[in-house]
Design an enzyme around this catalytic site. Structure first.
Site, mmCIF file in Angstrom:
data_model
loop_
_atom_site.group_PDB
_atom_site.id
_atom_site.type_symbol
_atom_site.label_atom_id
_atom_site.label_comp_id
_atom_site.label_asym_id
_atom_site.label_seq_id
_atom_site.Cartn_x
_atom_site.Cartn_y
_atom_site.Cartn_z
ATOM 1 N N LYS A 17 0.823 -1.210 0.000
ATOM 2 C CA LYS A 17 0.000 0.000 0.000
ATOM 3 C C LYS A 17 0.855 1.257 0.000
ATOM 4 C CE LYS A 17 -2.761 -0.714 3.252
ATOM 5 N NZ LYS A 17 -2.657 -0.271 4.570
ATOM 6 N N ASP A 147 -10.006 -4.961 10.244
ATOM 7 C CA ASP A 147 -9.370 -4.903 11.568
ATOM 8 C C ASP A 147 -10.229 -4.052 12.496
ATOM 9 O OD1 ASP A 147 -7.227 -6.126 10.396
ATOM 10 O OD2 ASP A 147 -5.933 -4.345 10.356
ATOM 11 N N GLU A 149 -9.092 -2.220 14.949
ATOM 12 C CA GLU A 149 -8.458 -0.947 15.301
ATOM 13 C C GLU A 149 -8.495 0.090 14.175
ATOM 14 O OE1 GLU A 149 -4.549 -1.931 16.659
ATOM 15 O OE2 GLU A 149 -3.850 -2.510 14.664
ATOM 16 N N PRO A 190 -12.241 -12.814 -2.137
ATOM 17 C CA PRO A 190 -11.719 -11.981 -1.038
ATOM 18 C C PRO A 190 -11.890 -10.485 -1.323
ATOM 19 C CG PRO A 190 -10.152 -13.722 -1.583
ATOM 20 C CD PRO A 190 -11.224 -13.755 -2.646
ATOM 21 N N GLY A 355 22.095 0.936 14.917
ATOM 22 C CA GLY A 355 21.572 -0.093 15.807
ATOM 23 C C GLY A 355 21.644 0.354 17.247
ATOM 24 N N CYS A 382 25.820 5.729 11.808
ATOM 25 C CA CYS A 382 25.352 5.887 13.184
ATOM 26 C C CYS A 382 26.073 4.919 14.127
ATOM 27 C CB CYS A 382 23.831 5.770 13.246
ATOM 28 S SG CYS A 382 23.157 6.741 14.615
ATOM 29 N N GLU A 406 27.047 2.972 25.977
ATOM 30 C CA GLU A 406 25.714 2.434 25.712
ATOM 31 C C GLU A 406 25.556 1.050 26.334
ATOM 32 O OE1 GLU A 406 24.224 2.956 21.779
ATOM 33 O OE2 GLU A 406 22.531 1.608 22.127
ATOM 34 N N ARG A 463 21.531 8.788 20.782
ATOM 35 C CA ARG A 463 21.751 9.410 22.095
ATOM 36 C C ARG A 463 23.230 9.573 22.404
ATOM 37 N NH1 ARG A 463 16.740 9.019 24.465
ATOM 38 N NH2 ARG A 463 15.578 7.180 23.782
ATOM 39 N N HIS A 508 22.023 9.750 9.388
ATOM 40 C CA HIS A 508 21.433 8.712 8.531
ATOM 41 C C HIS A 508 21.265 9.208 7.088
ATOM 42 C CE1 HIS A 508 20.531 5.712 11.598
ATOM 43 N NE2 HIS A 508 20.379 6.745 12.400
ATOM 44 N N GLU A 510 20.861 7.556 4.539
ATOM 45 C CA GLU A 510 19.944 6.703 3.767
ATOM 46 C C GLU A 510 18.543 7.284 3.687
ATOM 47 O OE1 GLU A 510 21.132 6.046 6.770
ATOM 48 O OE2 GLU A 510 19.778 4.840 8.004
HETATM 49 N N1 GLN Z 1 22.746 3.364 19.623
HETATM 50 C C1 GLN Z 1 23.451 4.490 19.123
HETATM 51 C C2 GLN Z 1 23.040 5.783 19.804
HETATM 52 O O1 GLN Z 1 21.973 5.868 20.347
HETATM 53 C C3 GLN Z 1 23.286 4.608 17.612
HETATM 54 C C4 GLN Z 1 21.871 4.848 17.199
HETATM 55 C C5 GLN Z 1 21.642 4.499 15.743
HETATM 56 O O2 GLN Z 1 22.414 3.767 15.138
HETATM 57 N N2 GLN Z 1 20.564 4.979 15.175
HETATM 58 O O3 GLN Z 1 23.788 6.732 19.757
#
Ligand code: GLN
Length: 547
Positions: A17, A147, A149, A190, A355, A382, A406, A463, A508, A510
């Site tokens: 969609k 659904d 919701e 359907p 991540g 990141c 972290e 962060r 980021h 991307e």
């Molecule tokens: N975990 C890392 C931070 O919070 C990187 C965050 C991320 O890759 N988006 O700084």
């Protein structure tokens, strides 16, 4: 006066969609209309920022700092319309504002109810999404018709249509025609039932877009038309694509969707739509001159949607070089357990994406080391950039216990540490460093050359940061601080000069790439990976001839 298109989905989820809505936006833009794009999500989270990528795929970030549904990524990749905090509302966001109003006593003693208070709030959100007063505002309703919701959202668009008056709103329903191999036929039941559900709540879709893996015959379209009360020529086929999602808009035009939209909204195109450039791009995708393989070492590689924008950005960069980019998805944990040699052998470039948390981080660090010492083009994003800084500190600066706070809050050598303003924050939702920030590029760096600018703006979601206490030592040891936010005094880009391509970015990139306008750093990364692959192939051919 703005006209409104509402896109709903039936039969099953994951029908595409978001892609279809983005394609509708693109088709309208190509006819010269201004548009806006919006997604309404029926779940209760205020935004997807607190959800695991395994639940919801990647969290998309807008310039104005909203954590949003990944469909907004499709909107930005397909169209030129700005995406803002008003481009995504969830049930949670709607309920939150109603409850806050109730607490402030703004309902003046009334009983606060789904109808009219929640539905009024949804209608206001739709209007805010169209506050730029575009020719056409497109709103996609998440979830599947039927659904529980999504009911308040469907009720709200039913009312919206009534408020706007005839000819100003268009309901497009995306549905599935399942193919039964045993009987060798497509099935319409359907779709009939899904449209039946919509009509029960007072919505009569005017256009049906039918996802199908086989061609939909004229007879089948006529049958769907009869049973669903939709005009024959408004039953549009959306066949599975052959090789690229970027075929979808052109396929929909060929199936007549552009004419149907114009007819239902009573619009005259502002100009004849030009598709030559898009067709040439599709041709490049279909007939690449090179093929390379990029290793992406992450934590959520099992789920394609978790790194959707990264994969699209690599794909876009490939198009610019007439190159097919194969992705080798590598679990960062497997690198931690068995080393990088096996999982990453033979790749032409290595990307470590963003991540969170401990799992996989040591594997990311080992992945960076492998790319650095073997001179394989490397792009860290990141958390991937943070892993690159830790790796450099450990193996070049010789600080073996360098790490990020972290996952080791008491670390003796926190080369990556929490940003000062983050330390007092207790709430998790929407509190990271989010959205667009400026960055000044240092002369003579890869970044400055490829951006061709001195100042850039990119989107953030994190962060933690490179700890300034280690900045001078890292720089002395050869880590180039290629981009800095001067106001906040934060390092945003690190590079290694003596390497074919080694760039880590805190932001980021991307989220700012389109198929015909790839992000400059991704474009350069893929260029370096092509060079690497040509070099390796040359070397292996030479070895072969010698033998
Ligand atoms: N975990 C890392 C931070 O919070 C990187 C965050 C991320 O890759 N988006 O700084």
């Amino acid at each position: 006066m703005t006209k409104y298109i509402f896109v709903t989905g039936g039969v099953v989820s994951s029908l595409g969609k978001g892609l279809t809505s983005a394609s509708i936006g693109m088709i309208l833009e190509r006819m010269g209309f201004t548009i806006s794009m919006q997604k309404l999500d029926p779940y209760i989270n205020v935004d997807p920022g607190t959800m695991s990528p395994f639940q919801h795929g990647e969290v998309y970030v807008t310039d104005d700092g909203t954590e949003a549904d990944l469909d907004l990524g499709h909107y930005e990749r397909f169209t030129d319309t700005p995406i803002t905090k008003d481009s995504n509302y969830t049930a949670g966001k709607i309920y939150r504002s109603v409850i806050l109003k109730e607490r402030r006593g703004e309902y003046l003693g009334q009983t606060v109810q789904v109808i009219p208070h929640i539905t009024d709030e949804i209608k206001a959100a739709i209007r805010r999404g169209a506050s730029s007063a575009p020719d056409v505002a497109i709103t996609e309703i998440g979830g599947t018709v039927g659904d529980i919701e999504s009911l308040p959202f469907l009720e709200a668009i039913r009312q919206f249509n009534l408020d706007e008056g005839p000819g100003n709103c268009l309901f497009i329903h995306l549905t599935l025609l399942p193919y039964l191999r045993a009987s060798g036929e497509l099935k319409t039941k359907p779709t009939q039932q899904s449209v039946g559900k919509l009509r029960e709540i007072g919505i009569q879709p005017q256009i049906l877009i039918c996802r199908t893996e086989k061609a939909m015959s004229r007879d089948m379209a006529d049958k769907i038309s009869l049973f669903c009360n939709v005009r024959k020529d408004a039953v549009i086929e959306e066949r599975d694509v052959d090789y690229s999602i970027y075929e979808v808009p052109i396929n929909l035009v060929q199936a007549g969707l552009d004419r149907q939209i114009l007819a239902h909204l009573g619009l005259q195109p502002r100009r004849g739509a030009e598709w030559g450039d898009w067709k040439r791009m599709l041709d490049t995708i279909q007939h690449p001159e090179h093929t390379i393989e990029i290793g992406v070492a992450g934590k959520y590689i099992e789920l394609h949607d978790a790194y959707k924008s990264i994969y699209e950005a690599l794909h876009h960069a490939g198009i610019a070089h007439a190159c097919k980019v194969r992705i080798r998805k590598v679990s960062a944990e497997s690198v931690a357990n068995q080393g990088a040699d096996g999982p990453l052998a033979g790749v032409d470039g290595i990307l470590v994406p963003g991540g969170f948390g401990e799992r996989g981080f040591e594997g990311k660090i080992e992945t960076v080391r492998y790319a650095r010492v073997n001179r394989i083009p490397f792009f860290g994003i990141c958390y991937g950039m943070q892993a690159a800084v830790v790796e450099y500190a450990r193996h070049v600066l010789q600080i073996p216990d360098a790490t990020t706070t972290e996952y080791q809050p008491q670390a003796a050598n926190p080369v990556i540490d929490m940003m000062e303003e983050q330390k007092s924050i207790k709430e998790m939702g929407g509190t990271m460093r989010l959205g667009a920030f400026e960055c000044t590029l240092a002369p003579g760096t890869i970044s400055q050359r490829v951006y061709g600018a001195e100042r850039i703006s990119e989107r953030h979601r994190h962060r933690f940061e490179l700890n300034n206490a280690y900045r001078a030592r890292l720089a002395e040891a050869g880590l180039v601080m290629a981009g800095v936010n001067e106001r906040l005094d934060l390092v945003e880009i690190v590079e290694i000069a003596d390497h074919p391509f080694f760039v880590g970015v805190q932001y980021h990139p991307e989220f700012k790439t389109k198929p015909m306008r790839p992000h400059p750093l991704f474009r350069e990364f893929i260029g370096a990976a092509i060079q690497h692959s040509l070099h390796c192939r040359g070397a292996s051919r030479a070895a072969h001839i010698e033998a």
